[in-house]
Design an enzyme around this catalytic site. Structure first.
Site, PDB file in Angstrom:
ATOM      1  N   SER A 146     -16.765 -63.434 -25.345  1.00  0.00           N
ATOM      2  CA  SER A 146     -17.724 -62.342 -25.468  1.00  0.00           C
ATOM      3  C   SER A 146     -17.959 -61.673 -24.108  1.00  0.00           C
ATOM      4  O   SER A 146     -17.032 -61.109 -23.525  1.00  0.00           O
ATOM      5  CB  SER A 146     -19.016 -62.864 -26.097  1.00  0.00           C
ATOM      6  OG  SER A 146     -19.844 -61.815 -26.532  1.00  0.00           O
ATOM      7  N   ASP A 222     -16.840 -61.542 -37.472  1.00  0.00           N
ATOM      8  CA  ASP A 222     -17.738 -61.527 -36.315  1.00  0.00           C
ATOM      9  C   ASP A 222     -18.821 -60.466 -36.539  1.00  0.00           C
ATOM     10  O   ASP A 222     -18.516 -59.297 -36.789  1.00  0.00           O
ATOM     11  CB  ASP A 222     -16.927 -61.200 -35.054  1.00  0.00           C
ATOM     12  CG  ASP A 222     -17.702 -61.416 -33.766  1.00  0.00           C
ATOM     13  OD1 ASP A 222     -18.883 -61.026 -33.704  1.00  0.00           O
ATOM     14  OD2 ASP A 222     -17.108 -61.953 -32.820  1.00  0.00           O
ATOM     15  N   HIS A 255     -18.551 -65.227 -34.577  1.00  0.00           N
ATOM     16  CA  HIS A 255     -18.658 -65.162 -33.118  1.00  0.00           C
ATOM     17  C   HIS A 255     -19.009 -66.519 -32.494  1.00  0.00           C
ATOM     18  O   HIS A 255     -19.165 -66.622 -31.297  1.00  0.00           O
ATOM     19  CB  HIS A 255     -19.753 -64.144 -32.752  1.00  0.00           C
ATOM     20  CG  HIS A 255     -19.686 -63.598 -31.363  1.00  0.00           C
ATOM     21  ND1 HIS A 255     -18.690 -62.734 -30.945  1.00  0.00           N
ATOM     22  CD2 HIS A 255     -20.491 -63.773 -30.283  1.00  0.00           C
ATOM     23  CE1 HIS A 255     -18.892 -62.391 -29.676  1.00  0.00           C
ATOM     24  NE2 HIS A 255     -19.972 -63.007 -29.250  1.00  0.00           N
TER      25      HIS A 255
END
Length: 277
Positions: A146, A222, A255
């Site tokens: 991320s 995600d 995620h």
């Protein structure tokens, strides 16, 4: 450097350390997984950069990296995501301030006094690793998740030849075009969007290509995919620039570290191939 905690894992040593950072002006904490092979020879180093709100603990406790790193003889170093402490500027929001350093050097007050995470990862932390661990600093690679994926991509592109390989899970590839990045860049770098481009992987790859294939894994489920991550923008930028890229869209994955741990072995093998090649 003070050792805070230490455990044996898959024949290697997982340790957590504090030190006073001259670069950041605060106490910093990082973790190292030292594989069993260092008892014989120095081993290559793989840096893992975490995402928003995270610390060293997220990947070391939930990433499932120790088994494969021990098998392949790769040292993994996991720094914190930002400077921390009472004297360090912060924000009530999770996506700015402590826990959200974005791996850059801030130029705006009040952030400029401490927020220099790119310098910390590239200079001070490697110096500490070199002095305290059996690390072969001629063989270094980097990956992240991320915001940390953003950091891995941009630090590799800003320092071509420094890392033998780079990969990312769910990276923020176009921070100049998404809310997370725009908020952080405006706070840390000011309103000049030209300054933002120096920390945007989609912009950097237009002028700098790496002599290695960039590996990206991205979950199709995600929750941040469409608004914050936009991996297809980087895929297009790499294609136009001639940068080798392997991007793998993973159906059903989100995620979280359930996703990361599923494909962690693939990433460590990707880096080990480059580090031992």
């Amino acid at each position: 450097m003070e050792t805070v905690s230490e455990w044996t894992s898959f024949g290697g040593d997982l340790s957590v350390h504090d030190h006073e950072s001259e670069t950041l002006g605060c106490t910093m904490r990082f973790a190292v997984f030292d594989p069993p092979q260092t008892s014989d020879d120095p081993v290559p180093v793989l840096y893992y950069l975490s995402g928003l709100t995270c610390t060293w603990a997220n990947v070391m406790e939930k990433g499932g990296l120790q088994r494969k790193a021990a098998e392949l003889g790769v040292m993994i170093v996991a720094p914190d995501t930002s400077p921390r402490g009472k004297s360090v500027a912060d924000d009530e929001a999770y996506d700015l301030g402590q826990g959200a350093g974005f791996y850059l050097t801030a130029t705006q007050d009040p952030w400029a006094s401490h927020y220099r995470m790119d310098q910390y990862v590239m200079e001070e932390l490697p110096s500490i690793i070199r002095s305290n661990f059996a690390a072969d600093m001629k063989r270094q690679s980097i990956f992240g998740h991320s915001m940390g994926g953003h950091g891995a991509l941009t630090l590799a592109l800003r320092n071509p030849g420094h890392f033998r390989s780079v990969s990312a899970f769910s990276p923020i590839v176009a921070p100049s075009q998404v809310p997370w990045g725009q908020k952080a860049f405006k706070a840390y770098l000011g309103d000049d969007e030209a300054a933002w481009k120096a920390h945007d992987a989609c912009e950097l790859v237009k002028t700098t290509q790496l002599d290695t294939t960039i590996l990206i894994d991205q979950g199709e489920d995600d929750q941040f995919l469409d608004e914050q991550l936009k991996p297809r923008l980087f895929e297009e930028a790499c294609r136009e620039a001639g940068q080798s890229l392997a991007i793998r869209m993973r159906p059903g994955y989100d995620h979280s570290y359930y996703f990361i741990s599923t494909f962690m072995d693939d990433h460590i093998m990707h880096h080990a191939k480059a580090l031992y090649g």
